[in-house]
Scaffold this active site. Structure first.
Site, PDB file in Angstrom:
ATOM      1  CG  HIS A  36       4.040   1.904   2.733  1.00 42.87           C
ATOM      2  ND1 HIS A  36       2.828   1.389   2.341  1.00 42.87           N
ATOM      3  CD2 HIS A  36       3.827   3.219   2.964  1.00 42.87           C
ATOM      4  CE1 HIS A  36       1.920   2.348   2.366  1.00 42.87           C
ATOM      5  NE2 HIS A  36       2.498   3.458   2.722  1.00 42.87           N
ATOM      6  CE1 TYR A  71       4.111   6.207   1.800  1.00 41.49           C
ATOM      7  CE2 TYR A  71       2.424   7.244   0.487  1.00 41.49           C
ATOM      8  CZ  TYR A  71       2.805   6.573   1.618  1.00 41.49           C
ATOM      9  OH  TYR A  71       1.858   6.265   2.565  1.00 41.49           O
ATOM     10  CG  HIS A  89      -5.526   0.103  -0.037  1.00 39.56           C
ATOM     11  ND1 HIS A  89      -5.702   1.441   0.233  1.00 39.56           N
ATOM     12  CD2 HIS A  89      -4.185  -0.113   0.028  1.00 39.56           C
ATOM     13  CE1 HIS A  89      -4.518   2.009   0.472  1.00 39.56           C
ATOM     14  NE2 HIS A  89      -3.593   1.085   0.335  1.00 39.56           N
ATOM     15  CG  PHE A  90      -2.992  -2.899  -4.223  1.00 36.10           C
ATOM     16  CD1 PHE A  90      -2.942  -3.958  -3.342  1.00 36.10           C
ATOM     17  CD2 PHE A  90      -2.944  -3.181  -5.578  1.00 36.10           C
ATOM     18  CE1 PHE A  90      -2.821  -5.258  -3.797  1.00 36.10           C
ATOM     19  CE2 PHE A  90      -2.833  -4.472  -6.039  1.00 36.10           C
ATOM     20  CZ  PHE A  90      -2.775  -5.513  -5.153  1.00 36.10           C
ATOM     21  CG  HIS A  91      -6.476  -2.571  -8.434  1.00 36.28           C
ATOM     22  ND1 HIS A  91      -6.115  -3.656  -7.676  1.00 36.28           N
ATOM     23  CD2 HIS A  91      -6.052  -2.848  -9.689  1.00 36.28           C
ATOM     24  CE1 HIS A  91      -5.524  -4.554  -8.431  1.00 36.28           C
ATOM     25  NE2 HIS A  91      -5.455  -4.091  -9.667  1.00 36.28           N
ATOM     26  NE  ARG A 151      -3.255  -9.661  -1.745  1.00 36.13           N
ATOM     27  CZ  ARG A 151      -2.211  -8.871  -1.549  1.00 36.13           C
ATOM     28  NH1 ARG A 151      -1.854  -8.537  -0.318  1.00 36.13           N
ATOM     29  NH2 ARG A 151      -1.524  -8.401  -2.562  1.00 36.13           N
ATOM     30  NE  ARG A 152      -0.140 -11.345  -3.914  1.00 33.03           N
ATOM     31  CZ  ARG A 152       1.031 -10.939  -3.438  1.00 33.03           C
ATOM     32  NH1 ARG A 152       1.511 -11.495  -2.356  1.00 33.03           N
ATOM     33  NH2 ARG A 152       1.713  -9.993  -4.040  1.00 33.03           N
TER      34      ARG A 152
HETATM   35 FE1  HAS Z   1      -1.438   1.384   0.901  1.00 35.65          FE
HETATM   36  C1  HAS Z   1      -1.185  -2.040   1.434  1.00 35.65           C
HETATM   37  C2  HAS Z   1      -1.749   1.879   4.300  1.00 35.65           C
HETATM   38  C3  HAS Z   1      -1.349   4.811   0.451  1.00 35.65           C
HETATM   39  C4  HAS Z   1      -0.465   0.926  -2.371  1.00 35.65           C
HETATM   40  N1  HAS Z   1      -0.949  -0.224  -0.229  1.00 35.65           N
HETATM   41  C5  HAS Z   1      -0.924  -1.554   0.168  1.00 35.65           C
HETATM   42  C6  HAS Z   1      -0.566  -2.411  -0.949  1.00 35.65           C
HETATM   43  C7  HAS Z   1      -0.284  -1.564  -2.010  1.00 35.65           C
HETATM   44  C8  HAS Z   1      -0.554  -0.205  -1.541  1.00 35.65           C
HETATM   45  C9  HAS Z   1       0.223  -1.956  -3.402  1.00 35.65           C
HETATM   46  O1  HAS Z   1      -1.302   0.318   6.884  1.00 35.65           O
HETATM   47  C10 HAS Z   1      -0.582  -3.938  -0.927  1.00 35.65           C
HETATM   48  C11 HAS Z   1       0.744  -4.554  -0.929  1.00 35.65           C
HETATM   49  C12 HAS Z   1       0.554  -6.058  -1.011  1.00 35.65           C
HETATM   50  O2  HAS Z   1       0.583  -6.575  -2.120  1.00 35.65           O
HETATM   51  O3  HAS Z   1       0.315  -6.680   0.035  1.00 35.65           O
HETATM   52  N2  HAS Z   1      -1.588   3.016   2.114  1.00 35.65           N
HETATM   53  C13 HAS Z   1      -1.738   3.007   3.477  1.00 35.65           C
HETATM   54  C14 HAS Z   1      -1.834   4.368   3.973  1.00 35.65           C
HETATM   55  C15 HAS Z   1      -1.706   5.201   2.902  1.00 35.65           C
HETATM   56  C16 HAS Z   1      -1.544   4.359   1.727  1.00 35.65           C
HETATM   57  C17 HAS Z   1      -2.063   4.796   5.427  1.00 35.65           C
HETATM   58  N3  HAS Z   1      -1.034   2.602  -0.643  1.00 35.65           N
HETATM   59  C18 HAS Z   1      -1.032   3.987  -0.629  1.00 35.65           C
HETATM   60  C19 HAS Z   1      -0.643   4.511  -1.920  1.00 35.65           C
HETATM   61  C20 HAS Z   1      -0.391   3.411  -2.717  1.00 35.65           C
HETATM   62  C21 HAS Z   1      -0.633   2.236  -1.895  1.00 35.65           C
HETATM   63  C22 HAS Z   1      -0.540   5.987  -2.256  1.00 35.65           C
HETATM   64  C23 HAS Z   1       0.040   3.323  -4.119  1.00 35.65           C
HETATM   65  C24 HAS Z   1       0.287   4.356  -4.934  1.00 35.65           C
HETATM   66  N4  HAS Z   1      -1.480   0.178   2.508  1.00 35.65           N
HETATM   67  C25 HAS Z   1      -1.546   0.573   3.844  1.00 35.65           C
HETATM   68  C26 HAS Z   1      -1.402  -0.606   4.722  1.00 35.65           C
HETATM   69  C27 HAS Z   1      -1.243  -1.708   3.909  1.00 35.65           C
HETATM   70  C28 HAS Z   1      -1.294  -1.196   2.547  1.00 35.65           C
HETATM   71  C29 HAS Z   1      -1.429  -0.643   6.210  1.00 35.65           C
HETATM   72  C30 HAS Z   1      -1.003  -3.167   4.343  1.00 35.65           C
HETATM   73  C31 HAS Z   1      -2.291  -3.889   4.536  1.00 35.65           C
HETATM   74  C32 HAS Z   1      -2.029  -5.359   4.795  1.00 35.65           C
HETATM   75  O4  HAS Z   1      -2.566  -5.854   5.771  1.00 35.65           O
HETATM   76  O5  HAS Z   1      -1.280  -5.995   4.023  1.00 35.65           O
HETATM   77  C33 HAS Z   1      -1.697   6.728   2.978  1.00 35.65           C
HETATM   78  O6  HAS Z   1      -0.600   7.261   2.287  1.00 35.65           O
HETATM   79  C34 HAS Z   1      -2.998   7.308   2.466  1.00 35.65           C
HETATM   80  C35 HAS Z   1      -3.093   8.805   2.717  1.00 35.65           C
HETATM   81  C36 HAS Z   1      -4.103   9.462   1.796  1.00 35.65           C
HETATM   82  C37 HAS Z   1      -5.251  10.096   2.192  1.00 35.65           C
HETATM   83  C38 HAS Z   1      -6.197  10.641   1.142  1.00 35.65           C
HETATM   84  C39 HAS Z   1      -5.918  12.078   0.752  1.00 35.65           C
HETATM   85  C40 HAS Z   1      -6.832  12.464  -0.377  1.00 35.65           C
HETATM   86  C41 HAS Z   1      -6.434  13.194  -1.485  1.00 35.65           C
HETATM   87  C42 HAS Z   1      -7.432  13.472  -2.582  1.00 35.65           C
HETATM   88  C43 HAS Z   1      -8.250  14.755  -2.338  1.00 35.65           C
HETATM   89  C44 HAS Z   1      -9.190  15.002  -3.495  1.00 35.65           C
HETATM   90  C45 HAS Z   1      -9.459  16.235  -4.021  1.00 35.65           C
HETATM   91  C46 HAS Z   1     -10.375  16.278  -5.219  1.00 35.65           C
HETATM   92  C47 HAS Z   1      -8.898  17.511  -3.507  1.00 35.65           C
HETATM   93  C48 HAS Z   1      -5.617  10.290   3.607  1.00 35.65           C
HETATM   94  C49 HAS Z   1      -5.054  13.739  -1.636  1.00 35.65           C
HETATM   95  C50 HAS Z   1     -11.631  17.088  -4.958  1.00 35.65           C
HETATM   96  C51 HAS Z   1     -12.576  16.876  -6.120  1.00 35.65           C
HETATM   97  C52 HAS Z   1     -13.179  17.889  -6.816  1.00 35.65           C
HETATM   98  C53 HAS Z   1     -14.086  17.559  -7.943  1.00 35.65           C
HETATM   99  C54 HAS Z   1     -12.969  19.296  -6.489  1.00 35.65           C
END
Ligand code: HAS
Length: 559
Positions: free
Chosen positions: A218, A222, A372-374, A435-436
């Site tokens: 995980h 980051y 999710h991860f894409h 998946r997979r």
């Molecule tokens: Fe995840 C599984 C939970 C973030 C990548 N994640 C994965 C896997 C990958 C991955 C590769 O809790 C699969 C691994 C595998 O092969 O099995 N993930 C989270 C959580 C976050 C999170 C809580 N993941 C990421 C990021 C990744 C990534 C970043 C890659 C870069 N993830 C999980 C969990 C699993 C998981 C479980 C396991 C599931 C399972 O059962 O296997 C947090 O960090 C997310 C927090 C982010 C937010 C969003 C904030 C929004 C922002 C944009 C604002 C937009 C603006 C634009 C301001 C709450 C910052 C405004 C637009 C205008 C036009 C003005």
């Protein structure tokens, strides 16, 4: 800023070679969607079978392209923001170590001796060359980090009362997380998987290996995300024509990632046996904790962008969005970064769904996950790497970017394709699409044991999205390689758009040091992982024999 000739050449190749390899990674992504939709009968026309193509896709796109770029990006940030030269020999050895590791792992995959996917979970076994290759890629990135320490300490001595530049806080935070996180996976490979693959030991504790992998896995995400966050905080406000709403918020965000990125990995193992519920609960709470710096980022970026829109004359409640330079060809990096931010709204929110234990039971190991991860890796992280790569390769080669109209459209075409692609996967995942899974058949084939009529629509939506993403990637490769073929028209340099802070925030000691944050991180990691490892050691039986995805019966250890 002018840079050492050898460093400039190494950085140029360290950014160009992964983009060359990315053509293979994108090709296998396209073949996956066409195969799963039943359009083609093979998942690769290069003679690779489904899981081999999937391993290549994941290792190139998620491990090689990211690690090469992020280390090179770190080199350029240290050079530019500390105005310090790096030791060219260290830059070169970092690059060569990663390159040798990549060649070793790629050979094993292409030779069909490492069909283990990017997570290399045992009891799937790979050739020793794959594991040695993975270790060398990590060690190469460690050499990169090591090369920054002396220039940083020199800078601090010369500037005792100056705030550490935010980009430098960001890249050191990224690599502190990376260095700590790679220790457990180094143990997993060096003391478990490599001796097992060499035939020195007959079995491996699968649960311990999985737990050590996610101890690393995980925070790995980051490591991918934080370079994009550095561009958001340091470059995006300036590119938008405004200021960073709060420099202090940026520092706090990076330090929170040091503290919370690592003690959350068990959230990938909610469905695993051996780990007790209480521990899974602890990692759930910590996972919601690590979402906080991203939520701070969402609000800080929105405020910074609103300020920029108002600087451009907006007066209404929301029309400041329309004033942003979405299609400005000179500020093309804005397009790459804003697209990543928009995608990450969905990527992050789906992460919160994953982190919710009860909802995780619905989506775990379904097509929801690659959805999710894409939206995360292939969203903010990948688009920042593409934008950063074209920016740096142009500066390092002294060549103007070609096909500028295509360049500014690439991220929006990618955004459209990715939203379709991920929606298809996640909706299918909610209907139980796995998946997979290959079975050598496709879900759309009525004779397939996996056939489910209600998945067909989703598989086809995913396919259309994947095709649009491929079109975007082909546009990007056209821009990248025609730029390389262009004539040199200026002296190679390294430079970045750098935002001023909207609030004048004086330097405060606790936000200008890494030590307390590292100490806090280590304490929380020990609290979160000592019980996890003890659980696994107590509750797992004897090790497992070796399996391969192509043989349902155990195969002899070693290749
Ligand atoms: Fe995840 C599984 C939970 C973030 C990548 N994640 C994965 C896997 C990958 C991955 C590769 O809790 C699969 C691994 C595998 O092969 O099995 N993930 C989270 C959580 C976050 C999170 C809580 N993941 C990421 C990021 C990744 C990534 C970043 C890659 C870069 N993830 C999980 C969990 C699993 C998981 C479980 C396991 C599931 C399972 O059962 O296997 C947090 O960090 C997310 C927090 C982010 C937010 C969003 C904030 C929004 C922002 C944009 C604002 C937009 C603006 C634009 C301001 C709450 C910052 C405004 C637009 C205008 C036009 C003005």
């Amino acid at each position: 800023m002018q840079i050492n000739r050898l460093t400039q050449r190494v950085l140029f190749w360290q950014i160009t070679i992964p983009i060359l390899m990315l053509t293979l990674g994108i090709y296998h992504g396209l073949m996956q969607v066409l195969y799963r939709a039943g359009i083609v009968q093979s998942a690769s026309f290069l003679g690779l079978e489904y899981y081999q193509g999937l391993t290549l896709h994941g290792v190139i796109n998620a491990i090689v392209v990211t690690t090469f770029f992020i280390t090179a990006f770190g080199h350029t940030l240290i050079i530019y923001y500390l105005k310090k030269e790096l030791h060219p020999g260290l830059v070169l050895s970092s690059f060569l170590t990663m390159l040798i590791g990549t060649v070793a792992a790629a050979w094993a995959i292409l030779a069909g001796k490492a069909t283990v996917l990017y997570t290399f979970y045992p009891p799937l076994m790979a050739h020793p060359a794959f594991y040695i290759g993975a270790v060398l890629i990590v060690v190469g990135s460690w050499i990169g980090l090591y090369s920054w320490i002396k220039p940083y300490l020199q800078w601090r001595k010369e500037n005792p009362d100056t705030k550490i530049p935010l980009a430098v806080v960001g890249i050191f935070s990224t690599f502190i997380v990376w260095f700590i996180a790679t220790l457990p996976v180094a143990y997993e490979i060096l003391f478990m998987l490599l001796p097992w693959s060499l035939g020195w030991i007959d079995e491996v504790n699968v649960m311990l290996a999985r737990t050590l992998f996610w101890f690393f896995g995980h925070p790995l995400v980051y490591f991918w995300l934080l370079p994009a966050y550095i561009m958001y905080y340091v470059m995006l406000p300036k590119l938008a024509g405004g200021k960073l709403f709060s420099d202090r918020a940026g520092r706090i965000v990076f330090y929170l990632f040091i503290v919370l990125s690592i003690p959350v990995g068990v959230h990938h193992q909610f469905a695993d046996p051996a780990i007790t519920q209480g521990l899974k609960m602890m990692h759930t709470v910590l996972t919601f904790g690590v979402a906080v710096p991203s939520i701070i980022t969402a609000f800080t970026m929105a405020a910074s962008l609103e300020y920029a829109g108002r600087q451009r004359g907006a007066t209404g409640l929301l029309n400041w969005m329309g004033k942003l330079p979405f299609f400005d060809r000179e500020r093309y990096l804005f397009a790459y970064l804003i697209s990543g931010l928009i995608i990450f709204i969905f990527g992050g929110l789906t992460g919160l769904v994953n982190a919710s234990y009860s909802m995780n039971m619905v989506i775990h190991n379904t097509a929801w996950l690659p959805g999710h991860f894409h939206l995360t890796v292939a969203g903010p992280a990948f688009l920042a790497i593409l934008g950063g790569s074209i920016h740096l390769v142009s500066k390092l080669s002294g060549k103007e970017i070609k096909l500028k109209s295509w360049n500014v459209l690439v991220p929006y075409v990618w955004l459209l394709g990715l939203m379709l692609f991920s929606s298809g996967l996640m909706l299918g995942g909610l209907e139980g699409e796995p998946r997979r899974t290959n079975l050598g058949l496709t879900y759309t084939n009525p004779d397939s044991p996996l056939f489910r009529a209600d998945w067909i629509t989703y598989v086809h939506v995913t396919m259309v999205g994947g095709i649009i993403m491929t079109i975007s990637a082909l546009m990007y490769f056209s821009v990248f390689f025609t730029t390389l073929l262009g004539k040199k028209s200026f002296e190679p340099t390294v430079e970045f758009a750098s935002s001023e802070s909207y609030h004048d925030e004086p330097r405060v000691g606790w936000l200008d040091t890494f030590t307390p944050w590292i100490i806090l991180a280590v304490i929380i990691i020990l609290i979160a992982y000592i019980p996890a490892i003890m659980d696994v050691l107590e509750n797992t039986g004897p090790g497992s024999p070796t399996f391969s995805p192509n043989s349902p019966i155990p195969i002899k250890p070693g290749y």
